[in-house]
Design an enzyme around this catalytic site. Structure first.
Site, mmCIF file in Angstrom:
data_model
loop_
_atom_site.group_PDB
_atom_site.id
_atom_site.type_symbol
_atom_site.label_atom_id
_atom_site.label_comp_id
_atom_site.label_asym_id
_atom_site.label_seq_id
_atom_site.Cartn_x
_atom_site.Cartn_y
_atom_site.Cartn_z
ATOM 1 N N HIS A 9 2.106 -0.515 -1.860
ATOM 2 C CA HIS A 9 2.285 -1.466 -0.725
ATOM 3 C C HIS A 9 1.144 -0.876 0.781
ATOM 4 O O HIS A 9 0.758 -1.489 1.320
ATOM 5 C CB HIS A 9 3.359 -2.153 -0.909
ATOM 6 C CG HIS A 9 3.143 -2.750 1.152
ATOM 7 N ND1 HIS A 9 3.421 -3.733 0.402
ATOM 8 C CD2 HIS A 9 4.028 -2.132 2.058
ATOM 9 C CE1 HIS A 9 3.405 -4.810 2.179
ATOM 10 N NE2 HIS A 9 4.319 -3.230 2.859
ATOM 11 N N ASP A 65 15.154 0.351 6.954
ATOM 12 C CA ASP A 65 14.347 0.263 5.987
ATOM 13 C C ASP A 65 13.034 1.173 6.171
ATOM 14 O O ASP A 65 12.409 1.307 6.357
ATOM 15 C CB ASP A 65 13.538 -1.493 6.626
ATOM 16 C CG ASP A 65 12.495 -1.923 5.062
ATOM 17 O OD1 ASP A 65 12.929 -1.966 4.010
ATOM 18 O OD2 ASP A 65 11.754 -2.504 5.539
HETATM 19 MN MN MN Z 1 11.076 -4.910 5.188
#
Ligand code: MN
Length: 422
Positions: free
Chosen positions: A140, A133
């Site tokens: 963000h 990930d």
């Molecule tokens: Mn994530």
């Protein structure tokens, strides 16, 4: 690419606004009451059964073992290589073209190969050997930095130099339609001396996409940004469920652990990079300049509209976020080049997720953490209730599509439901 021609029309009806026109042709794994798991391609509200298509001899001109279409994952098909993904997509495009009678004109073959989507169950499309990930949306990362550290220095010093990521867990990646129990773990509120144990109070979604590796490498080999496109099969929508209170206590110093590995959800259809090619756009302007191994040329971002909805227990859908893949700072090509620059090998079916994709404005933030700003600005639902985070009984749905020149390519829903803690 002929299969991307906006002028193509299928003899299979494709309603206005449908995710699966003839220019898309995404691959998935499905079963029905009387068909074992097998490879399918979505077209309108139907699934084309590629195992049946192969049985009827429609792939005989391709030098491809028919068995790859009757597996319970796409890995064997993907492993046959990019030339074959393209040949199969082109052949399916021909067979579904309104100008072709090859399948359209053969009643029994047609009825056997084409199944209403309402009659199929979609399964996890790939076996995922490894899952990574990333953390590649600048808005963000900035929002999280503002909330948790220093608003004036929201981005950590490495962020614009390294596509930051962590190794996640593949075993708990599920397909859309999944329900999971609210995870339990160690929680330590800021004002508490010692941690307590219990169900997470801050269950959050993360609006992400993931790409699927289509070509393996050997240990020691690296993939350049230019070679990266040969190693990526396609993309899915991805909800990387997260428990924020477990995360904030556990993540120092090695990063997320149990706050992220209890369930991550992928949409069932893998949209090929070939189908997404017409929607490429210029990448984020990267300043300061990146190191040479991360440089790339060409338009490597993609214009994909993304939306998140909460379906409350009464069944109503509440749209809570509209974002876009094009807000990504780091491209997939850079992520893959970085991931392999040390010689780390990759395998067919590996999934690499984008990280939460937030846009620059309120309304485009890709997690409850940001949308409600740590719960300080609750959201009103249509049923009158409020949400700071996600409640038991809620479902979160991610939808996404790219649109240009009258062609709209979608992913199908990424939908999952929260059950009470076990
Ligand atoms: Mn994530």
């Amino acid at each position: 690419m002929r299969a991307n021609d906006p002028a193509l029309r299928s003899w299979v009806p494709v309603p206005e606004g449908n995710d699966f026109p003839i220019q898309n042709l995404p691959f998935g794994i499905f079963r029905t009451k009387n068909r074992n798991p097998r490879v399918g391609v979505a077209i309108g509200d139907f699934v084309l059964d590629l195992a049946a298509v192969a049985e009827f001899g429609y792939f005989d001109s391709l030098t491809l073992d028919k068995k790859v279409f009757s597996q319970n994952t796409l890995n064997a098909f993907i492993a046959t290589g990019q030339q074959n993904w393209r040949k199969v997509r082109d052949r399916v495009s021909e067979l579904l073209d309104e100008k072709s009678q090859a399948l359209q004109g053969q009643k029994s073959a047609r009825q056997n190969c084409l199944i209403p989507m309402s009659d199929v169950e979609m399964l996890m499309p790939i076996h995922v050997p490894d899952y990574t990930d990333f953390y590649s949306s600048i808005d963000h990362a900035t929002n999280m930095g503002k909330m948790f550290r220093d608003p004036a220095n929201a981005l950590l010093p490495n962020w614009k130099h390294i596509p930051v990521g962590y190794h996640g867990r593949a075993s708990s990646i599920c397909v859309s339609g999944t329900s999971f129990h609210r995870p339990k773990g160690q929680l330590k509120p800021a004002d508490a001396e010692v941690p307590t144990f219990g169900p997470t109070k801050l269950l959050d979604f993360e609006l992400e996409t993931a790409f699927v590796i289509g070509k393996a490498t050997q240990l020691g080999d690296s993939v350049t940004t230019a070679e990266a496109q040969d190693h990526i099969f396609g993309m899915v929508l991805f909800n990387d469920w997260s428990a924020r209170d477990i995360q904030s206590w556990e993540y120092v110093p090695l990063g997320p652990f149990l706050s992220k590995n209890f369930c991550s959800v992928a949409s069932p259809w893998i949209v090929t990079m070939d189908a997404l090619e017409p929607f490429r756009v210029e990448g984020y302007k990267q300043e300061p300049k990146v190191l040479p191994y991360l440089e790339y040329s060409g338009n490597k971002n993609i214009d994909i509209n993304l939306e998140v909805l909460i379906r409350t227990p009464d069944g109503t859908e509440n749209s809570i976020c509209r974002s876009n893949y094009k807000y990504m700072y780091w491209t997939m090509e850079q992520q893959l080049a970085h991931h392999t620059v040390n010689g780390c090998n990759i395998n067919v079916g590996d999934m690499m997720a984008s990280g939460t994709i937030s846009g620059p404005e309120e309304g485009s933030f890709g997690s409850m953490m940001e949308i409600t700003w740590r719960g300080t600005k609750p959201l009103k639902m249509k049923d009158g209730s409020e949400r700071k985070f996600i409640n038991d009984g809620d479902a979160v749905i991610i939808r996404g599509y790219a649109e240009k020149n009258g062609v709209r390519i979608g992913f199908g829903d990424c939908d999952s439901t929260v059950l009470p803690a076990k």
